[in-house]
Design a protein around this motif. Structure first.
Motif, short mmCIF file in Angstrom:
data_model
loop_
_atom_site.label_atom_id
_atom_site.label_comp_id
_atom_site.label_asym_id
_atom_site.label_seq_id
_atom_site.Cartn_x
_atom_site.Cartn_y
_atom_site.Cartn_z
N GLU A 384 46.04 18.71 -81.78
CA GLU A 384 44.80 18.61 -82.56
C GLU A 384 44.20 17.22 -82.44
N TYR A 385 45.04 16.19 -82.51
CA TYR A 385 44.55 14.82 -82.41
C TYR A 385 43.95 14.56 -81.03
N LEU A 386 44.67 14.95 -79.99
CA LEU A 386 44.20 14.72 -78.62
C LEU A 386 42.93 15.52 -78.34
N TYR A 387 42.91 16.75 -78.82
CA TYR A 387 41.75 17.63 -78.64
C TYR A 387 40.51 17.02 -79.31
N GLU A 388 40.67 16.58 -80.55
CA GLU A 388 39.56 16.00 -81.32
C GLU A 388 39.07 14.70 -80.68
N ALA A 389 40.00 13.85 -80.26
CA ALA A 389 39.64 12.58 -79.64
C ALA A 389 38.89 12.79 -78.33
N THR A 390 39.37 13.71 -77.50
CA THR A 390 38.72 13.99 -76.22
C THR A 390 37.37 14.63 -76.43
N SER A 391 37.26 15.52 -77.43
CA SER A 391 35.99 16.17 -77.73
C SER A 391 34.95 15.16 -78.19
N ALA A 392 35.37 14.20 -79.00
CA ALA A 392 34.45 13.16 -79.48
C ALA A 392 34.03 12.25 -78.34
N PHE A 393 34.99 11.81 -77.52
CA PHE A 393 34.66 10.94 -76.39
C PHE A 393 33.75 11.65 -75.39
N GLY A 394 34.05 12.90 -75.07
CA GLY A 394 33.25 13.65 -74.10
C GLY A 394 31.97 14.18 -74.68
N THR A 395 31.67 13.86 -75.95
CA THR A 395 30.50 14.35 -76.69
C THR A 395 30.39 15.87 -76.54
N VAL A 396 31.53 16.55 -76.75
CA VAL A 396 31.60 17.99 -76.57
C VAL A 396 31.28 18.73 -77.87
N GLY A 397 32.12 18.52 -78.89
CA GLY A 397 31.86 19.19 -80.15
C GLY A 397 32.83 20.31 -80.47
N LEU A 398 33.75 20.61 -79.55
CA LEU A 398 34.77 21.62 -79.84
C LEU A 398 35.86 21.01 -80.71
N THR A 399 36.45 21.82 -81.57
CA THR A 399 37.50 21.32 -82.46
C THR A 399 38.50 22.43 -82.74
N LEU A 400 39.70 22.04 -83.10
CA LEU A 400 40.73 23.01 -83.50
C LEU A 400 40.79 23.13 -85.01
N GLY A 401 39.76 22.61 -85.69
CA GLY A 401 39.69 22.69 -87.14
C GLY A 401 39.95 21.38 -87.84
N LEU A 402 40.20 20.31 -87.07
CA LEU A 402 40.53 19.02 -87.68
C LEU A 402 39.30 18.33 -88.27
N THR A 403 38.12 18.56 -87.70
CA THR A 403 36.91 17.83 -88.12
C THR A 403 36.64 17.95 -89.61
N THR A 404 36.76 19.15 -90.17
CA THR A 404 36.47 19.34 -91.59
C THR A 404 37.55 18.76 -92.49
N ARG A 405 38.71 18.39 -91.91
CA ARG A 405 39.82 17.83 -92.70
C ARG A 405 39.93 16.32 -92.53
N LEU A 406 39.00 15.71 -91.82
CA LEU A 406 39.09 14.29 -91.54
C LEU A 406 39.01 13.45 -92.81
N THR A 407 39.84 12.41 -92.88
CA THR A 407 39.76 11.44 -93.97
C THR A 407 38.62 10.47 -93.66
N LEU A 408 38.38 9.52 -94.57
CA LEU A 408 37.31 8.55 -94.35
C LEU A 408 37.57 7.75 -93.07
N ILE A 409 38.80 7.29 -92.89
CA ILE A 409 39.12 6.53 -91.68
C ILE A 409 38.97 7.42 -90.44
N GLY A 410 39.40 8.67 -90.55
CA GLY A 410 39.26 9.61 -89.44
C GLY A 410 37.82 9.82 -89.04
N LYS A 411 36.93 9.95 -90.04
CA LYS A 411 35.50 10.13 -89.75
C LYS A 411 34.92 8.90 -89.06
N ILE A 412 35.32 7.74 -89.53
CA ILE A 412 34.80 6.48 -88.95
C ILE A 412 35.24 6.35 -87.49
#
Length: 453
Positions: A384-412
């Motif tokens: 989930e972490y690798l998927y989310e990080a790669t999706s954000a870097f590649g400006t993709v937008g796919l997620t395994l569900g982690l985006t809605t559970r992000l903490t403040l630091i995670g969102k930043i």
């Protein structure tokens, strides 16, 4: 003395084109966040927390598609219009719109502004940049318009005339700009239309056209025959075709018997879902099957495709297809015992190889750093972490569900990663690092040997 001090100040505040690009995107993101904070932007009439507004604005301007709040249900029509405007600005680049309005007002485009355009479009030279920008806008609106009309034929019978037209326009712009934002609601993306041939093929076509780059689209329109195309266009088209075809075949094999993704679908649905799953990681962010329910092999293949991304000068992110191909062919040349990298019987200069290698190393480092921070600040699995990080870097937008559970630091950290991915890791490095002085480029140190491998 006073004149010298003033000159020194002017020299100090003079920015490089890459710095102007980086600051320009940041400014658009901040303005978008302020507009989304307004009570009129939310469906319930209340102000949205600033961190979610800046996250959504960054995702829109960086044409990513990761969202902490559902686009179709949380935001009002006004908020959704702000998002789609930010997507268009982010996809085409703020300099494109600035140039467009400057031409309308009859203002002359300076050499400095042309250099910024060149940096934004990854062009080889500044000749004809204004004409190219205006041409790009015309092509963009024409393609988005055609896509919107086709999508309307499917959405109007489902949602009515007004809503169907609105949905057609929104999703056409979002697809062409490789943004991945949708209005279907409840974070479903396009899963309700997994067997709809028209919607699938239209969205896929818009994603591919927006992702191959404006220079490539322009050259295809103005030239006939593959042999007459430039090396860059040949590499982009060939790499894109190989990634889509091989990706579709692999997704078909990985997910064919998966009861949570493709098994319940008809053969046509399986083929459409496989093609869509191979195209959307190329920085688009839509999905027609559940990404969280994919097999581990399917998730890992998605991560690889997201990291490669779209092509230079396009609406997408990632390390870019040409960068991937250049390094791959360099490896092939080393295996064959050749000193130079060769593609389509053309020799590539070493400076380009070094640049491509730098892009890959910096990008890989950014993804790994983001993954590590997420693993410390979030609860979930490594994939989930690798998927989310790669999706954000590649400006993709796919997620395994982690985006809605992000903490403040995670969102930043995801906001920073999306921004870095859109501006470009190497561009961002140049923007905040002092470039080597021209006078030092002729200095050569003694050559020596080092054991590798």
């Amino acid at each position: 003395m006073l004149i010298k001090e003033e000159a020194g100040r002017l020299k100090f505040i003079k920015l490089e084109p890459v710095q102007i690009l980086a600051l320009g995107f940041a400014t658009v993101i901040f303005i978008g966040a302020l507009l989304l904070c307004l009570p009129i932007s939310s469906a319930d009439g209340n102000s949205t927390p600033f961190i979610d507004c800046i996250f959504t604005s960054t995702s829109a301007v960086c044409v990513t598609g990761l969202v902490t709040l559902d686009t179709g249900t949380h935001w009002s029509i006004f908020g959704q219009l702000i998002i789609i405007i930010l997507i268009e600005i982010g996809g085409l680049g703020f300099m494109t719109f600035a140039t467009f309005f400057a031409v309308i007002l009859g203002r002359r485009i300076s050499l400095r502004e042309r250099l910024i355009m060149q940096e934004a479009f990854n062009a080889f030279n500044i000749q004809g940049m204004v004409r190219l920008m205006l041409y790009v806008m015309g092509i963009t609106f024409a393609i988005e318009g055609i896509g919107a009309i086709i999508l309307m034929t499917q959405f109007i019978p489902m949602y009515g005339i007004a809503k169907g037209i609105y949905y057609g326009i929104f999703h056409a712009v979002s697809a062409f700009c490789n943004a991945g934002f949708d209005l279907i609601g409840d974070f479903k993306s396009l899963t309700p239309f997994v067997e709809n041939t028209t919607i699938n093929l239209t969205i896929c076509s818009l994603i591919v056209i927006g992702g191959i780059g404006f220079a490539v689209v322009t050259e295809i329109i103005n030239n006939r025959g593959f042999k007459r195309l430039s090396l860059h266009t040949k590499v982009v088209l060939t790499t894109t075709a190989i990634l889509i075809l091989s990706g579709a075949v692999l997704f078909f094999l990985f997910e064919y018997a998966n009861p949570k993704t493709m098994q319940p679908l008809s053969l046509k649905g399986k083929i459409l879902a496989s093609i869509f799953a191979a195209i959307t990681p190329r920085t688009a962010g839509f999905n027609t099957i559940s990404t969280s329910d994919m097999t581990t092999a399917g998730k890992f293949l998605t991560i690889i495709l997201m990291f490669i991304g779209a092509s230079p000068g396009s609406t997408g992110g990632g390390i870019k297809t040409s960068t991937f191909t250049l390094i791959f062919m360099t490896v092939i040349s080393v295996i064959r015992g050749r000193e130079d990298t060769e593609i389509f019987r053309k020799r590539i200069g070493r400076s380009l190889v070094y640049r491509a290698l730098a892009i890959i190393i910096i990008s890989f480092g950014l993804v790994m750093l983001t993954t590590m921070i997420l693993s410390i600040t979030q609860e979930g699995d490594f994939i989930e972490y690798l998927y989310e990080a790669t999706s954000a870097f590649g400006t993709v937008g796919l997620t395994l569900g982690l985006t809605t559970r992000l903490t403040l630091i995670g969102k930043i950290i995801i906001i920073i990663t999306m921004y870095a991915g859109r501006v470009g890791p190497l561009t961002l490095t140049f923007a905040f690092a002092r470039r080597a002085q021209i006078g030092n480029t002729n200095v050569k140190y003694p050559e020596d040997k080092l054991l590798v491998g």
